[in-house]
Design an enzyme around this catalytic site. Structure first.
Site, mmCIF file in Angstrom:
data_model
loop_
_atom_site.group_PDB
_atom_site.id
_atom_site.type_symbol
_atom_site.label_atom_id
_atom_site.label_comp_id
_atom_site.label_asym_id
_atom_site.label_seq_id
_atom_site.Cartn_x
_atom_site.Cartn_y
_atom_site.Cartn_z
ATOM 1 C CE LYS A 9 37.553 -26.955 -26.238
ATOM 2 N NZ LYS A 9 36.802 -27.929 -27.066
ATOM 3 C CE1 TYR A 49 36.889 -24.521 -31.435
ATOM 4 C CE2 TYR A 49 35.726 -23.202 -29.820
ATOM 5 C CZ TYR A 49 36.570 -24.254 -30.132
ATOM 6 O OH TYR A 49 37.100 -25.031 -29.130
ATOM 7 C CG PHE A 57 28.946 -28.901 -33.239
ATOM 8 C CD1 PHE A 57 30.085 -28.154 -32.963
ATOM 9 C CD2 PHE A 57 29.002 -29.838 -34.274
ATOM 10 C CE1 PHE A 57 31.249 -28.321 -33.696
ATOM 11 C CE2 PHE A 57 30.180 -30.015 -35.010
ATOM 12 C CZ PHE A 57 31.308 -29.249 -34.720
ATOM 13 N NE ARG A 85 44.219 -31.901 -33.297
ATOM 14 C CZ ARG A 85 42.958 -31.511 -33.474
ATOM 15 N NH1 ARG A 85 42.497 -30.447 -32.826
ATOM 16 N NH2 ARG A 85 42.164 -32.175 -34.266
ATOM 17 C CB THR A 91 37.281 -34.287 -31.603
ATOM 18 O OG1 THR A 91 38.373 -33.839 -32.410
ATOM 19 C CG2 THR A 91 36.299 -33.160 -31.385
ATOM 20 N NE ARG A 102 39.640 -32.843 -26.348
ATOM 21 C CZ ARG A 102 39.921 -32.347 -27.545
ATOM 22 N NH1 ARG A 102 40.329 -33.141 -28.522
ATOM 23 N NH2 ARG A 102 39.792 -31.044 -27.766
ATOM 24 C CG ASN A 112 36.153 -31.485 -26.269
ATOM 25 O OD1 ASN A 112 36.054 -30.313 -25.896
ATOM 26 N ND2 ASN A 112 36.402 -31.817 -27.515
ATOM 27 C CG HIS A 115 41.521 -25.348 -28.688
ATOM 28 N ND1 HIS A 115 40.880 -25.655 -29.862
ATOM 29 C CD2 HIS A 115 42.602 -24.617 -29.036
ATOM 30 C CE1 HIS A 115 41.551 -25.100 -30.875
ATOM 31 N NE2 HIS A 115 42.597 -24.461 -30.398
ATOM 32 C CD GLU A 126 43.688 -22.414 -33.035
ATOM 33 O OE1 GLU A 126 42.817 -23.024 -33.675
ATOM 34 O OE2 GLU A 126 44.443 -22.975 -32.222
HETATM 35 P P1 GTP Z 1 39.458 -28.314 -30.489
HETATM 36 O O1 GTP Z 1 40.832 -28.666 -30.021
HETATM 37 O O2 GTP Z 1 38.568 -27.813 -29.383
HETATM 38 O O3 GTP Z 1 39.461 -27.411 -31.698
HETATM 39 O O4 GTP Z 1 38.806 -29.688 -30.903
HETATM 40 P P2 GTP Z 1 39.094 -30.500 -32.228
HETATM 41 O O5 GTP Z 1 40.048 -29.778 -33.124
HETATM 42 O O6 GTP Z 1 39.461 -31.868 -31.783
HETATM 43 O O7 GTP Z 1 37.663 -30.518 -32.891
HETATM 44 P P3 GTP Z 1 37.002 -29.430 -33.859
HETATM 45 O O8 GTP Z 1 37.918 -28.292 -34.079
HETATM 46 O O9 GTP Z 1 36.450 -30.149 -35.021
HETATM 47 O O10 GTP Z 1 35.771 -28.963 -32.967
HETATM 48 C C1 GTP Z 1 35.957 -27.953 -32.008
HETATM 49 C C2 GTP Z 1 35.147 -28.282 -30.792
HETATM 50 O O11 GTP Z 1 33.764 -28.326 -31.131
HETATM 51 C C3 GTP Z 1 35.406 -29.665 -30.203
HETATM 52 O O12 GTP Z 1 36.507 -29.697 -29.328
HETATM 53 C C4 GTP Z 1 34.117 -29.930 -29.457
HETATM 54 O O13 GTP Z 1 34.093 -29.264 -28.195
HETATM 55 C C5 GTP Z 1 33.096 -29.286 -30.364
HETATM 56 N N1 GTP Z 1 32.522 -30.294 -31.269
HETATM 57 C C6 GTP Z 1 33.106 -30.885 -32.331
HETATM 58 N N2 GTP Z 1 32.274 -31.761 -32.911
HETATM 59 C C7 GTP Z 1 31.133 -31.722 -32.174
HETATM 60 C C8 GTP Z 1 29.887 -32.388 -32.270
HETATM 61 O O14 GTP Z 1 29.663 -33.227 -33.149
HETATM 62 N N3 GTP Z 1 28.946 -32.066 -31.339
HETATM 63 C C9 GTP Z 1 29.179 -31.161 -30.346
HETATM 64 N N4 GTP Z 1 28.218 -30.890 -29.466
HETATM 65 N N5 GTP Z 1 30.334 -30.505 -30.236
HETATM 66 C C10 GTP Z 1 31.294 -30.782 -31.135
HETATM 67 MG MG MG Z 2 39.856 -27.808 -33.699
#
Ligand code: GTP
Ligand code: MG
Length: 151
Positions: A9, A49, A57, A85, A91, A102, A112, A115, A126
């Site tokens: 990112k 997304y 968020f 992952r 996350t 992370r 974070n 992705h 994707e």
């Molecule tokens: P990705 O690998 O980036 O997809 O992350 P993930 O699969 O572990 O999490 P998810 O797909 O649920 O969320 C995508 C992204 O949204 C996360 O990586 C974070 O950057 C952001 N995100 C998720 N939850 C929160 C939250 O509660 N607050 C904020 N500010 N950002 C969030």
């Molecule tokens: Mg995700």
């Protein structure tokens, strides 16, 4: 074999973590089959997304992802999505184990660093969104027999 979409990112790029992140996947034994630096459009990121579009968020997430170039990759190998992952960590970086990307480099869930696809089906979607067919390489890894007992 399984493929996963991994991205560094904008914060990860700015913080000079691209090489480290690539190295973790390389050293684990995964095969790099696609790589590029991109500045995707808002529409592209909203599509990426789309499952999160009703989250509070979401807007901040898209703004974050638009804040600078991203390094997009496809990594291939056994169980690539699930293991990818686990290499990334949870996350929320405060819950990510040390030793994960992370867990080593991030604090805030909204910054974070990386992705990774959350499963085989999302990986397919994707990869198709971020790469053309021609951009994803198919080649035999010289290390293959040293990484896997059986194909
Ligand atoms: P990705 O690998 O980036 O997809 O992350 P993930 O699969 O572990 O999490 P998810 O797909 O649920 O969320 C995508 C992204 O949204 C996360 O990586 C974070 O950057 C952001 N995100 C998720 N939850 C929160 C939250 O509660 N607050 C904020 N500010 N950002 C969030
Ligand atoms: Mg995700």
């Amino acid at each position: 074999t399984e493929q996963t979409f991994i991205a560094v990112k904008p914060d990860g790029v700015q913080r000079g973590l691209v090489g480290d992140i690539i190295q973790r996947f390389e050293k684990r034994g995964y095969k790099l089959v696609a790589l590029k630096m991109v500045s995707p459009s808002k529409e592209h990121l909203e599509k990426h997304y789309e499952d999160l579009s009703d989250k509070p968020f979401f807007k901040g997430l898209v703004t974050y992802m638009l804040s600078g170039p991203i390094v997009a990759m496809v990594w291939e190998g056994r169980d690539a999505c699930k293991t990818g992952r686990s290499i990334l960590g949870a996350t929320n970086p405060l819950a990510s184990a040390p030793g994960t990307i992370r867990g080593d480099y991030a604090i805030d869930v909204g910054r974070n660093v990386c992705h990774g696809s959350d499963g085989v089906e999302s990986a397919k979607k994707e990869i198709a969104l971020w790469f053309s067919k021609e951009e994803v390489q198919s080649y035999k890894s010289a290390q293959f027999d040293w990484i896997y007992e059986k194909a």
